[in-house]
Design a protein around this motif. Structure first.
Motif, PDB file in Angstrom:
ATOM      1  N   GLN A 133      11.882   0.424  32.391  1.00 36.66           N
ATOM      2  CA  GLN A 133      11.166   1.437  31.618  1.00 36.66           C
ATOM      3  C   GLN A 133      10.247   2.246  32.531  1.00 36.66           C
ATOM      4  O   GLN A 133      10.177   3.462  32.407  1.00 36.66           O
ATOM      5  CB  GLN A 133      10.369   0.763  30.500  1.00 36.66           C
ATOM      6  CG  GLN A 133       9.598   1.716  29.628  1.00 36.66           C
ATOM      7  CD  GLN A 133      10.462   2.378  28.567  1.00 36.66           C
ATOM      8  OE1 GLN A 133      11.618   2.039  28.395  1.00 36.66           O
ATOM      9  NE2 GLN A 133       9.895   3.324  27.864  1.00 36.66           N
ATOM     10  N   SER A 134       9.551   1.576  33.435  1.00 33.62           N
ATOM     11  CA  SER A 134       8.629   2.256  34.339  1.00 33.62           C
ATOM     12  C   SER A 134       9.370   3.223  35.258  1.00 33.62           C
ATOM     13  O   SER A 134       8.915   4.342  35.482  1.00 33.62           O
ATOM     14  CB  SER A 134       7.860   1.237  35.159  1.00 33.62           C
ATOM     15  OG  SER A 134       7.013   1.901  36.078  1.00 33.62           O
ATOM     16  N   ALA A 135      10.510   2.809  35.778  1.00 37.40           N
ATOM     17  CA  ALA A 135      11.303   3.681  36.644  1.00 37.40           C
ATOM     18  C   ALA A 135      11.776   4.913  35.879  1.00 37.40           C
ATOM     19  O   ALA A 135      11.760   6.032  36.401  1.00 37.40           O
ATOM     20  CB  ALA A 135      12.492   2.918  37.218  1.00 37.40           C
ATOM     21  N   TYR A 136      12.169   4.716  34.639  1.00 39.26           N
ATOM     22  CA  TYR A 136      12.612   5.831  33.797  1.00 39.26           C
ATOM     23  C   TYR A 136      11.468   6.810  33.553  1.00 39.26           C
ATOM     24  O   TYR A 136      11.630   8.023  33.695  1.00 39.26           O
ATOM     25  CB  TYR A 136      13.153   5.292  32.463  1.00 39.26           C
ATOM     26  CG  TYR A 136      13.531   6.383  31.491  1.00 39.26           C
ATOM     27  CD1 TYR A 136      14.710   7.097  31.648  1.00 39.26           C
ATOM     28  CD2 TYR A 136      12.707   6.694  30.422  1.00 39.26           C
ATOM     29  CE1 TYR A 136      15.056   8.103  30.767  1.00 39.26           C
ATOM     30  CE2 TYR A 136      13.041   7.691  29.529  1.00 39.26           C
ATOM     31  CZ  TYR A 136      14.216   8.391  29.702  1.00 39.26           C
ATOM     32  OH  TYR A 136      14.554   9.379  28.828  1.00 39.26           O
ATOM     33  N   LEU A 137      10.290   6.294  33.206  1.00 42.24           N
ATOM     34  CA  LEU A 137       9.141   7.154  32.960  1.00 42.24           C
ATOM     35  C   LEU A 137       8.718   7.896  34.220  1.00 42.24           C
ATOM     36  O   LEU A 137       8.323   9.062  34.158  1.00 42.24           O
ATOM     37  CB  LEU A 137       7.984   6.336  32.387  1.00 42.24           C
ATOM     38  CG  LEU A 137       8.226   5.744  30.994  1.00 42.24           C
ATOM     39  CD1 LEU A 137       7.053   4.861  30.582  1.00 42.24           C
ATOM     40  CD2 LEU A 137       8.488   6.828  29.969  1.00 42.24           C
ATOM     41  N   ASP A 138       8.802   7.227  35.369  1.00 43.10           N
ATOM     42  CA  ASP A 138       8.492   7.887  36.640  1.00 43.10           C
ATOM     43  C   ASP A 138       9.473   9.032  36.902  1.00 43.10           C
ATOM     44  O   ASP A 138       9.081  10.104  37.369  1.00 43.10           O
ATOM     45  CB  ASP A 138       8.543   6.891  37.797  1.00 43.10           C
ATOM     46  CG  ASP A 138       7.385   5.901  37.772  1.00 43.10           C
ATOM     47  OD1 ASP A 138       6.393   6.155  37.046  1.00 43.10           O
ATOM     48  OD2 ASP A 138       7.491   4.862  38.461  1.00 43.10           O
ATOM     49  N   LEU A 139      10.739   8.805  36.598  1.00 44.27           N
ATOM     50  CA  LEU A 139      11.750   9.837  36.786  1.00 44.27           C
ATOM     51  C   LEU A 139      11.498  11.023  35.857  1.00 44.27           C
ATOM     52  O   LEU A 139      11.584  12.185  36.274  1.00 44.27           O
ATOM     53  CB  LEU A 139      13.151   9.261  36.536  1.00 44.27           C
ATOM     54  CG  LEU A 139      14.310  10.229  36.708  1.00 44.27           C
ATOM     55  CD1 LEU A 139      14.365  10.766  38.131  1.00 44.27           C
ATOM     56  CD2 LEU A 139      15.615   9.555  36.341  1.00 44.27           C
ATOM     57  N   ILE A 140      11.156  10.751  34.614  1.00 47.62           N
ATOM     58  CA  ILE A 140      10.843  11.822  33.663  1.00 47.62           C
ATOM     59  C   ILE A 140       9.646  12.637  34.156  1.00 47.62           C
ATOM     60  O   ILE A 140       9.661  13.870  34.104  1.00 47.62           O
ATOM     61  CB  ILE A 140      10.564  11.244  32.251  1.00 47.62           C
ATOM     62  CG1 ILE A 140      11.822  10.613  31.673  1.00 47.62           C
ATOM     63  CG2 ILE A 140      10.005  12.307  31.306  1.00 47.62           C
ATOM     64  CD1 ILE A 140      12.960  11.564  31.443  1.00 47.62           C
ATOM     65  N   ALA A 141       8.625  11.973  34.641  1.00 46.65           N
ATOM     66  CA  ALA A 141       7.437  12.675  35.153  1.00 46.65           C
ATOM     67  C   ALA A 141       7.816  13.557  36.341  1.00 46.65           C
ATOM     68  O   ALA A 141       7.342  14.699  36.457  1.00 46.65           O
ATOM     69  CB  ALA A 141       6.357  11.672  35.552  1.00 46.65           C
ATOM     70  N   LEU A 142       8.681  13.066  37.217  1.00 43.65           N
ATOM     71  CA  LEU A 142       9.131  13.846  38.365  1.00 43.65           C
ATOM     72  C   LEU A 142       9.905  15.077  37.907  1.00 43.65           C
ATOM     73  O   LEU A 142       9.670  16.186  38.385  1.00 43.65           O
ATOM     74  CB  LEU A 142      10.009  12.984  39.281  1.00 43.65           C
ATOM     75  CG  LEU A 142      10.687  13.715  40.440  1.00 43.65           C
ATOM     76  CD1 LEU A 142       9.643  14.297  41.397  1.00 43.65           C
ATOM     77  CD2 LEU A 142      11.638  12.795  41.168  1.00 43.65           C
ATOM     78  N   VAL A 143      10.810  14.913  36.964  1.00 43.74           N
ATOM     79  CA  VAL A 143      11.599  16.035  36.460  1.00 43.74           C
ATOM     80  C   VAL A 143      10.690  17.077  35.809  1.00 43.74           C
ATOM     81  O   VAL A 143      10.860  18.280  36.028  1.00 43.74           O
ATOM     82  CB  VAL A 143      12.689  15.547  35.482  1.00 43.74           C
ATOM     83  CG1 VAL A 143      13.339  16.705  34.755  1.00 43.74           C
ATOM     84  CG2 VAL A 143      13.734  14.726  36.222  1.00 43.74           C
ATOM     85  N   GLU A 144       9.708  16.636  35.030  1.00 41.88           N
ATOM     86  CA  GLU A 144       8.772  17.572  34.402  1.00 41.88           C
ATOM     87  C   GLU A 144       7.982  18.342  35.451  1.00 41.88           C
ATOM     88  O   GLU A 144       7.780  19.545  35.332  1.00 41.88           O
ATOM     89  CB  GLU A 144       7.822  16.827  33.472  1.00 41.88           C
ATOM     90  CG  GLU A 144       8.479  16.348  32.208  1.00 41.88           C
ATOM     91  CD  GLU A 144       7.570  15.481  31.356  1.00 41.88           C
ATOM     92  OE1 GLU A 144       6.514  15.027  31.850  1.00 41.88           O
ATOM     93  OE2 GLU A 144       7.918  15.262  30.186  1.00 41.88           O
ATOM     94  N   ARG A 145       7.530  17.651  36.495  1.00 39.62           N
ATOM     95  CA  ARG A 145       6.772  18.301  37.571  1.00 39.62           C
ATOM     96  C   ARG A 145       7.644  19.327  38.301  1.00 39.62           C
ATOM     97  O   ARG A 145       7.222  20.457  38.548  1.00 39.62           O
ATOM     98  CB  ARG A 145       6.239  17.232  38.539  1.00 39.62           C
ATOM     99  CG  ARG A 145       5.179  17.736  39.477  1.00 39.62           C
ATOM    100  CD  ARG A 145       4.434  16.620  40.206  1.00 39.62           C
ATOM    101  NE  ARG A 145       5.292  15.633  40.856  1.00 39.62           N
ATOM    102  CZ  ARG A 145       5.498  14.387  40.447  1.00 39.62           C
ATOM    103  NH1 ARG A 145       4.911  13.947  39.357  1.00 39.62           N
ATOM    104  NH2 ARG A 145       6.287  13.566  41.107  1.00 39.62           N
ATOM    105  N   LEU A 146       8.898  18.951  38.606  1.00 41.55           N
ATOM    106  CA  LEU A 146       9.814  19.875  39.271  1.00 41.55           C
ATOM    107  C   LEU A 146      10.127  21.072  38.381  1.00 41.55           C
ATOM    108  O   LEU A 146      10.232  22.200  38.863  1.00 41.55           O
ATOM    109  CB  LEU A 146      11.106  19.155  39.663  1.00 41.55           C
ATOM    110  CG  LEU A 146      10.971  18.126  40.781  1.00 41.55           C
ATOM    111  CD1 LEU A 146      12.269  17.346  40.938  1.00 41.55           C
ATOM    112  CD2 LEU A 146      10.579  18.798  42.087  1.00 41.55           C
ATOM    113  N   HIS A 147      10.265  20.828  37.092  1.00 42.30           N
ATOM    114  CA  HIS A 147      10.544  21.917  36.162  1.00 42.30           C
ATOM    115  C   HIS A 147       9.399  22.924  36.137  1.00 42.30           C
ATOM    116  O   HIS A 147       9.622  24.137  36.174  1.00 42.30           O
ATOM    117  CB  HIS A 147      10.794  21.351  34.760  1.00 42.30           C
ATOM    118  CG  HIS A 147      11.083  22.399  33.745  1.00 42.30           C
ATOM    119  ND1 HIS A 147      10.255  22.644  32.689  1.00 42.30           N
ATOM    120  CD2 HIS A 147      12.095  23.291  33.632  1.00 42.30           C
ATOM    121  CE1 HIS A 147      10.734  23.632  31.977  1.00 42.30           C
ATOM    122  NE2 HIS A 147      11.845  24.036  32.521  1.00 42.30           N
TER     123      HIS A 147
END
Length: 99
Positions: A2-16
């Motif tokens: 779950q933590s890895a998934y949330l970290d990935l989502i945060a990265l995608v949002e930042r890149l977006h």
């Protein structure tokens, strides 16, 4: 997991957000100051099975629609029309094209 998934989502949002800033700078330099239509076109088909425009989301696999997280009940024809309109966000459509 779950933590890895949330970290990935945060990265995608930042890149977006960074991507949109670059798009905005480029459009501003070309005299375009409203990026809403451009952003909608970027976001309208993020994945093959889900479409999003603003706070409206269509799940093409389950044929479900939601707005701001709340499910919307649609008939088959309504869903198809909404899908067509979302696929053509920012484009003028005639009545003939819609029918």
């Amino acid at each position: 997991m779950q933590s890895a998934y949330l970290d990935l989502i945060a990265l995608v949002e930042r890149l977006h957000r960074q991507f949109l800033e670059l798009v905005k700078l480029e459009l501003d330099s070309n005299g375009v100051h409203d990026i809403n239509n451009v952003q909608a076109m970027i976001l309208y088909n993020i994945g093959d099975l889900e479409m999003t425009v603003g706070d409206l989301t269509l799940d093409l696999l389950t044929r479900q629609a939601s707005r701001a997280g709340r499910r919307i009940e649609l008939q088959t024809r309504e869903f198809s029309l909404l899908e067509y309109l979302m696929r053509n966000t920012g484009r003028p459509l005639s009545k003939t094209m819609i029918m």
